[in-house]
Design an enzyme around this catalytic site. Sequence first.
Site, mmCIF file in Angstrom:
data_model
loop_
_atom_site.group_PDB
_atom_site.id
_atom_site.type_symbol
_atom_site.label_atom_id
_atom_site.label_comp_id
_atom_site.label_asym_id
_atom_site.label_seq_id
_atom_site.Cartn_x
_atom_site.Cartn_y
_atom_site.Cartn_z
ATOM 1 N N ASP A 35 5.813 1.701 7.135
ATOM 2 C CA ASP A 35 4.410 1.363 6.826
ATOM 3 C C ASP A 35 3.838 2.390 5.847
ATOM 4 O O ASP A 35 3.254 3.371 6.266
ATOM 5 C CB ASP A 35 3.592 1.344 8.132
ATOM 6 C CG ASP A 35 2.168 0.854 7.916
ATOM 7 O OD1 ASP A 35 1.874 0.324 6.838
ATOM 8 O OD2 ASP A 35 1.359 1.019 8.844
ATOM 9 N N GLU A 51 -5.261 1.831 1.908
ATOM 10 C CA GLU A 51 -5.289 0.607 2.725
ATOM 11 C C GLU A 51 -5.628 0.939 4.176
ATOM 12 O O GLU A 51 -6.370 0.214 4.847
ATOM 13 C CB GLU A 51 -3.922 -0.091 2.661
ATOM 14 C CG GLU A 51 -3.864 -1.430 3.396
ATOM 15 C CD GLU A 51 -3.357 -1.363 4.835
ATOM 16 O OE1 GLU A 51 -3.360 -2.388 5.516
ATOM 17 O OE2 GLU A 51 -2.980 -0.257 5.295
ATOM 18 N N GLU A 52 -5.043 2.024 4.657
ATOM 19 C CA GLU A 52 -5.134 2.365 6.079
ATOM 20 C C GLU A 52 -6.548 2.730 6.515
ATOM 21 O O GLU A 52 -6.819 2.840 7.702
ATOM 22 C CB GLU A 52 -4.172 3.526 6.397
ATOM 23 C CG GLU A 52 -2.697 3.221 6.105
ATOM 24 C CD GLU A 52 -2.042 2.350 7.168
ATOM 25 O OE1 GLU A 52 -2.749 1.750 7.980
ATOM 26 O OE2 GLU A 52 -0.794 2.269 7.162
ATOM 27 N N HIS A 72 2.282 4.370 12.123
ATOM 28 C CA HIS A 72 1.171 5.320 12.315
ATOM 29 C C HIS A 72 1.559 6.509 13.204
ATOM 30 O O HIS A 72 0.680 7.167 13.748
ATOM 31 C CB HIS A 72 -0.086 4.627 12.869
ATOM 32 C CG HIS A 72 -0.549 3.480 12.018
ATOM 33 N ND1 HIS A 72 -1.558 2.616 12.397
ATOM 34 C CD2 HIS A 72 -0.155 3.043 10.798
ATOM 35 C CE1 HIS A 72 -1.746 1.702 11.464
ATOM 36 N NE2 HIS A 72 -0.895 1.940 10.476
ATOM 37 N N HIS A 88 0.830 -1.213 0.000
ATOM 38 C CA HIS A 88 0.000 0.000 0.000
ATOM 39 C C HIS A 88 0.858 1.254 0.000
ATOM 40 O O HIS A 88 1.898 1.319 0.629
ATOM 41 C CB HIS A 88 -1.031 -0.001 1.132
ATOM 42 C CG HIS A 88 -0.497 0.137 2.523
ATOM 43 N ND1 HIS A 88 -0.321 1.370 3.127
ATOM 44 C CD2 HIS A 88 -0.130 -0.786 3.446
ATOM 45 C CE1 HIS A 88 0.134 1.182 4.362
ATOM 46 N NE2 HIS A 88 0.268 -0.117 4.581
ATOM 47 N N ASP A 116 3.912 -5.368 3.074
ATOM 48 C CA ASP A 116 3.500 -4.249 3.927
ATOM 49 C C ASP A 116 4.379 -4.304 5.174
ATOM 50 O O ASP A 116 4.179 -5.171 6.027
ATOM 51 C CB ASP A 116 2.013 -4.398 4.277
ATOM 52 C CG ASP A 116 1.511 -3.252 5.147
ATOM 53 O OD1 ASP A 116 2.301 -2.325 5.443
ATOM 54 O OD2 ASP A 116 0.320 -3.293 5.530
HETATM 55 N N1 BES Z 1 0.871 -2.297 8.145
HETATM 56 C C1 BES Z 1 -0.323 -2.356 8.918
HETATM 57 C C2 BES Z 1 -0.667 -3.754 9.356
HETATM 58 C C3 BES Z 1 0.186 -4.308 10.427
HETATM 59 C C4 BES Z 1 0.369 -3.617 11.603
HETATM 60 C C5 BES Z 1 0.719 -5.535 10.295
HETATM 61 C C6 BES Z 1 1.135 -4.152 12.582
HETATM 62 C C7 BES Z 1 1.460 -6.068 11.281
HETATM 63 C C8 BES Z 1 1.674 -5.385 12.444
HETATM 64 C C9 BES Z 1 -1.485 -1.842 8.108
HETATM 65 O O1 BES Z 1 -1.149 -0.770 7.298
HETATM 66 C C10 BES Z 1 -2.587 -1.413 9.039
HETATM 67 O O2 BES Z 1 -2.427 -0.504 9.801
HETATM 68 N N2 BES Z 1 -3.711 -2.121 8.993
HETATM 69 C C11 BES Z 1 -4.823 -1.851 9.824
HETATM 70 C C12 BES Z 1 -6.005 -2.635 9.335
HETATM 71 C C13 BES Z 1 -6.615 -2.145 8.038
HETATM 72 C C14 BES Z 1 -7.663 -3.088 7.579
HETATM 73 C C15 BES Z 1 -7.160 -0.748 8.188
HETATM 74 C C16 BES Z 1 -4.558 -2.304 11.243
HETATM 75 O O3 BES Z 1 -3.730 -3.192 11.446
HETATM 76 O O4 BES Z 1 -5.173 -1.772 12.127
HETATM 77 ZN ZN ZN Z 2 0.641 -0.992 6.389
#
Ligand code: BES
Ligand code: ZN
Length: 519
Positions: free
Chosen positions: A241, A275-276, A383, A223, A303
Site C-alpha cells: 500500500d 492519498e492516505e 498501514h 498513490h 492501489d
Molecule cells: N489502500 C487503501 C485502501 C484500501 C484498504 C482498499 C483496504 C482496500 C482494502 C488506501 O490507501 C487507504 O488506506 N484509504 C483510506 C481512505 C482514504 C480516503 C484516506 C481507508 O481505506 O481508510
Molecule cells: Zn492505498
Amino acid sequence: MRRYKSIFIFSTVICLAVFALFISTKFNGSQAEKRETWVTIDANELKTIQDESLRNGTKIELNVKRIQDGIAVVLTNDGELEKLSGEMHKHFQKCAGFIAHQTESEALNSISDFLVADGNQQLVDYTINNQSNVAPLVAQTTEPNVRQTIIDLSAFLTRRHDQPTAIQSATYIKDKWTALAVGRDDISVAFFNHPTNITPQPSVILTIQGTVSPNEVVVLGGHQDSIRSGTTTGSAPGADDDASGIASLTEAIRVIAQSGFRPEKTVKFMAYSAEEVGLRGSRGIATDFQANNINVIGAMQLDMTNFKGNPSFDFAFETNSSYVNIPQTDFMKSLVTTYLPTLTYTNTTCNYGCSDHLAWHEKGYPASFPFEAPFNQHNTALHTTNDTIARSNNMATHAEKFSKLAITYVGELAKGSIPTVVPESKARFDFDGDNKTDVSIYRPNVGQWWYLRSVDGGNRAFSFGTSSDIPIPADYTGDDKTDLAFWRDSTNEVFVLRSEDTTFFSYPYGATGDIPAPG
Ligand code: BES
Ligand code: ZN
C-alpha cells in the site's frame, strides 16, 4: 437513490474518519493544531459522537457549518479532528479517515458531485481491436523490474506526505520515470505541486502526447504516499500500500516507452501524493483538470496489487457504481479475457471511496479500480511496519499482472502502435542531391561530363577525364550526392570529383584489363 447514496456516503465517511486516528496522534506542533481543515462527515454519525461526548465528558469542539443531503460540513483543525476520529473509531470500529477539503465550497461541491456521479452511464465507446500492437507489449513485462521498484520505494523510512522523506520518494519516482522516457521527445515528466496547506508532497505526472487525438486523455494512477497507524513518524514501508501500484505502473511505462509504442490519445501516468490523508493529491489534480476542461476519457486506479489474498482470483474489480464506472470496468474485464486468458477475476466492493478513483468518479470521469483480492481478503498488514514485500514472498508476481492489465488498457483505450521507420530510399545517379536521378552523359573523346540537374533543370558541365577513361559515377564521399568518377585502365587509378566542392582525388586500384564495377 439518494438514500442509497447516503448509505454509501455514511460508510465512506466513517471509514475515512478512522483514518484520522492514524495521522494525528503525534501532531503536537501548535501550528498543526491550529491549522484549519474542512471535512465532510455523515451528519447522523456526527450527532451520535456529539451526544456521546456530552455524556462521557469528552470535549470535541466542531464548528458544524451546515448540513446538506445528510452530510455535515465541518470546519475544524487537525487537533480536533484527531479527537473526532478517535471517537468515530471507538463507536463504530470502522476503518479510517475523513474527506478533507481546502475550502467550504469545495466541501459542498464534493457532496453534490458525489450525488450526481452516475457509475452506470456509458460515456465512451469501448472496442478491443488492437491485438497486433498490444499483445507483443503485454509479453514484455518482467517481474524483477516490478520487484525492484517495490523494494526501492519501501526502503524510504516513510513516504508519509508531510515527512521529509516523502519529497525524496516523490523525486525518486520522477527521476525513475524520466530515465525510462529517455529518447522519447513525446514523453514528459513533471511534478504537480499542491498548495502547501494541502500537502508538501508533489504528485508526479508522466505524459505521453497522443499522435492523433491529443485532447483525449487516458489516466492511470496510484498513490505514492504511505502511512502508519497511530504515529506520524517512524517506519511506514507501504510495500503493498501502495509501492506495488506505483511499481505496476512503472513497468507499464518502461514497456511502452522502450518499445517505441505511441498512443493515439494522450496518456498520463500519475503518482498521487497524500492519498492516505484524504485523497488530497488526486482530488487536487481532478479538480484542476475539470476546471481546465480536460477531457479525461478514463482513469484506472492501482492501489495494492501485490498480495494474492484469494488463490482463485488474480483481479478483484470494485463494482459498486457509487464509486466506479461500470461500463469501463466491464471493458477491463474483457481486456483480461482477451489478453490474459489464463488469469481470473471477480467482483468486490470496499463500500466507501477507499482510494483515488473516487476523486475522478466524483468529477464525472469514468474511473475503475482493479484490486489485488476481494476486499476482505486483502493484505491486512497495510498501514503497519509489516507492510513489506516479505508478505508477498519477496516477489512481485502478482503486481506484474497489473502492469500487463495497464498496458492493455492503454493499448485499447488510447489505441496506437509502434511506428515502423521506413528508411528513405535513395535515388541512384542523383548528382544534385534532391533524391531524384539526374540524366548524365560522359563524352570520352573530349573528356567532358554533363548532367542535367533535376532540382532546377540546369545543365552542368565538367572537364574531367580522357578518352580511354571508364565512367563509374556513385556517391563515394557519403554526402548523398553522386560524384563524377572514372577508372583509368592505363594507370590503374580511380578518380573521384567530390560533389561537395568539385575538387578531385585519385586512388590507385585494380590492374590493367580490369572492368570497373561500382556499387
Ligand atoms: N489502500 C487503501 C485502501 C484500501 C484498504 C482498499 C483496504 C482496500 C482494502 C488506501 O490507501 C487507504 O488506506 N484509504 C483510506 C481512505 C482514504 C480516503 C484516506 C481507508 O481505506 O481508510
Ligand atoms: Zn492505498
